[in-house]
Design an enzyme around this catalytic site. Structure first.
Site, short mmCIF file in Angstrom:
data_model
loop_
_atom_site.label_atom_id
_atom_site.label_comp_id
_atom_site.label_asym_id
_atom_site.label_seq_id
_atom_site.Cartn_x
_atom_site.Cartn_y
_atom_site.Cartn_z
N LYS A 297 -33.96 18.62 28.65
CA LYS A 297 -34.88 19.31 29.58
C LYS A 297 -35.78 18.30 30.30
O LYS A 297 -37.01 18.36 30.20
CB LYS A 297 -35.73 20.35 28.85
P1 5BU Z 1 -31.92 29.63 18.33
O1 5BU Z 1 -32.06 29.14 16.95
O2 5BU Z 1 -30.57 30.37 18.58
O3 5BU Z 1 -33.08 30.47 18.77
O4 5BU Z 1 -31.88 28.31 19.22
C1 5BU Z 1 -31.88 28.31 20.62
C2 5BU Z 1 -31.73 26.92 21.19
O5 5BU Z 1 -31.65 27.02 22.62
C3 5BU Z 1 -32.88 26.00 20.89
O6 5BU Z 1 -32.35 24.71 20.74
C4 5BU Z 1 -33.74 26.05 22.13
O7 5BU Z 1 -34.37 24.81 22.38
C5 5BU Z 1 -32.75 26.33 23.23
N1 5BU Z 1 -33.28 27.14 24.34
C6 5BU Z 1 -33.72 28.43 24.19
O8 5BU Z 1 -33.70 28.99 23.09
N2 5BU Z 1 -34.20 29.14 25.25
C7 5BU Z 1 -34.27 28.61 26.50
O9 5BU Z 1 -34.67 29.29 27.43
C8 5BU Z 1 -33.82 27.27 26.64
C9 5BU Z 1 -33.32 26.59 25.57
BR1 5BU Z 1 -33.89 26.54 28.32
#
Ligand code: 5BU
Length: 453
Positions: A297
């Site tokens: 990012k």
């Molecule tokens: P989760 O454990 O499924 O909630 O992880 C989601 C991943 O996607 C995590 O690494 C975040 O940094 C990434 N992410 C997100 O959740 N939402 C966003 O809008 C963005 C990235 Br951009």
């Protein structure tokens, strides 16, 4: 109550249908014009209308009533008052401020909502409204319509599995008016000719398949990603938000066979060492045929991003097939990510994100025109020329208590036309990471296939 015909003639007196020659929005000349809004100005008629509509329906099935804006709003309100079924209000556009809710009122997930519409023609506005209501996790099984223009809309919705109840059809209306000598034979045959040749075919926009996207893309990284998806029948990106090299490698080994890409946050690896962390990770990626996406990012000026991309201890440019970047620094700030496909952050999944509609649209303009950008991270639909990556996916809906908002694979593929879903904790926190990855892979692929229907 008076007969249905008497009731119609009362309505007709309010000037709801005009006969003659009218040019419609589509440019087509129509021999009649329908506008049911005057019905709301006669309280007695509106009340009777509500009762006629309610009489046709299996009322026990519904928890809520909603009118398609605007003409059906007073009708839905009157039906709610007569039946005591609670009303919800759908906005035409989400508010730009405050709650951003598209649906106002009190409701709970999973409730069944009766939809009310004044006139059905092609069915287009109903299909769109249903999608928006389903997006709020409400169900729609039945639609009630005052007048069916008999131009294909009812059949389209019935084919999709909805029950469509119509109070009047245009043919019935013509018959009643003919009996009352309010329409002559010539006008009737003009109307019949018009209806026979004017089934308004509403072509729903179908999503592109991975094969179609592959044929359209020029970028080597999107090609590789799409080829891998087709080969492995997977659209799953596992997010490896683990904090040691050992955990990273173990996870990559386990989920490797089922994913198209592994998403890393390399700066959270506590014991990072380029040779010990990256080299084996690349080997695992080759072995199991997946790409690596560094979720860095970037969010700076071009010159700094160029340094952050290639230098420091991480040397991202030497190993990441894909990188994520904010577009906040403007078009040129993304000119330096030459070795990786850029995935632009267009809107975020977290509660209270500042990526509102205006930001999203401006970011999208940059993403669409920048040759290095292969897709976007978004919680909204984006043009087919870009690949859509959606995080915030979990088989359990709800949130994580830290602002993350989850959607199911079904929902993101069906309503957003997502191309790749990103799953973090749903997999790496599971006791059996491999089994969880397989489960998500199957759910994602089935949801993709269903979204093609
Ligand atoms: P989760 O454990 O499924 O909630 O992880 C989601 C991943 O996607 C995590 O690494 C975040 O940094 C990434 N992410 C997100 O959740 N939402 C966003 O809008 C963005 C990235 Br951009």
């Amino acid at each position: 109550m008076e007969s249905k015909k008497e009731f119609f003639l009362e309505c007709y007196k309010l000037g709801i249908i005009k006969f003659g020659r009218f040019t419609l929005k589509s440019g087509i000349e129509s021999p009649f014009y329908v506008d049911l809004r005057p019905l709301a100005s006669d309280p007695k008629i509106l009340k009777s209308l509500a009762n006629y509509l309610l009489e046709m329906l299996p009322l026990d099935n519904f928890d809520l009533i909603c009118g398609v804006p605007y003409a059906a709003l007073p009708m839905a309100t009157a039906m709610s008052l007569e039946s005591y079924i609670p009303l919800i209000i759908k906005r035409k556009e989400a508010k730009e401020y405050g709650t951003k809710k598209l649906i106002e009122g009190i409701y709970q997930k999973g409730q069944n909502c009766l939809l009310v519409e004044d006139v059905i023609t092609s069915g287009k506005s109903l299909v769109e409204t249903i999608a928006e209501i389903e997006n709020e996790d409400l169900k729609v099984s039945d639609i009630v319509v005052v007048l069916d223009r008999e131009q294909g809309g009812k059949q389209l919705l019935e084919k999709k599995g909805f029950s469509v109840h119509t109070l009047f059809t245009i043919s019935e209306v013509c018959d009643m008016l003919k009996e009352e000598r309010l329409l002559d034979g010539e006008e009737i045959s003009r109307i019949q000719d018009f209806l026979a040749g004017n089934e308004v075919k509403f072509q729903e926009k179908k999503r592109h398949t991975y094969e179609q996207k592959l044929a359209l893309t020029e970028h080597a990284v999107s090609k590789k990603l799409l080829e891998t998806a087709l080969e492995k029948k997977s659209n799953l990106i596992a997010s490896a938000d683990v904090i040691t090299t050992a955990e990273l490698h173990q996870l990559a080994e386990k989920v490797g066979p089922h994913i198209v890409a592994l998403k890393t946050h390399i700066d959270i690896i506590t014991d990072f060492d380029f040779d010990k962390t990256i080299i084996p990770l690349r080997d695992i990626a080759e072995k199991h045929n997946f790409l690596i996406m560094e979720d860095r990012k970037f969010a700076d000026i071009g010159s700094t991003q160029e340094l952050q991309y290639s230098y420091g201890i991480y040397k991202i440019s030497s190993w990441a097939d894909l990188i994520t970047s904010q577009v906040i620094g403007g078009y040129q700030s993304m000119d330096f990510f030459l070795n990786s496909g850029i995935v632009a952050i267009l809107s975020m999944s977290s509660k209270g994100t500042l990526t509102d509609q205006h930001y999203f649209e401006e970011a999208l303009k940059i993403a669409e025109t920048h040759p290095g950008v292969i897709g976007g991270v978004s919680q909204k639909k984006i043009p087919e020329s870009l690949l859509l990556f959606t995080p915030g996916v979990n088989l359990k809906t709800g949130g994580d208590g830290k602002g993350q908002i989850y959607n199911t694979p079904e929902k993101v593929f069906k309503t957003l036309h997502t191309d790749f879903m990103i799953v973090g904790r749903g997999i790496y926190k599971s006791d059996d990471q491999e089994k969880a990855a397989l489960e998500y892979k199957i759910a994602g692929w089935n949801a993709y296939l269903e979204s093609l229907q």
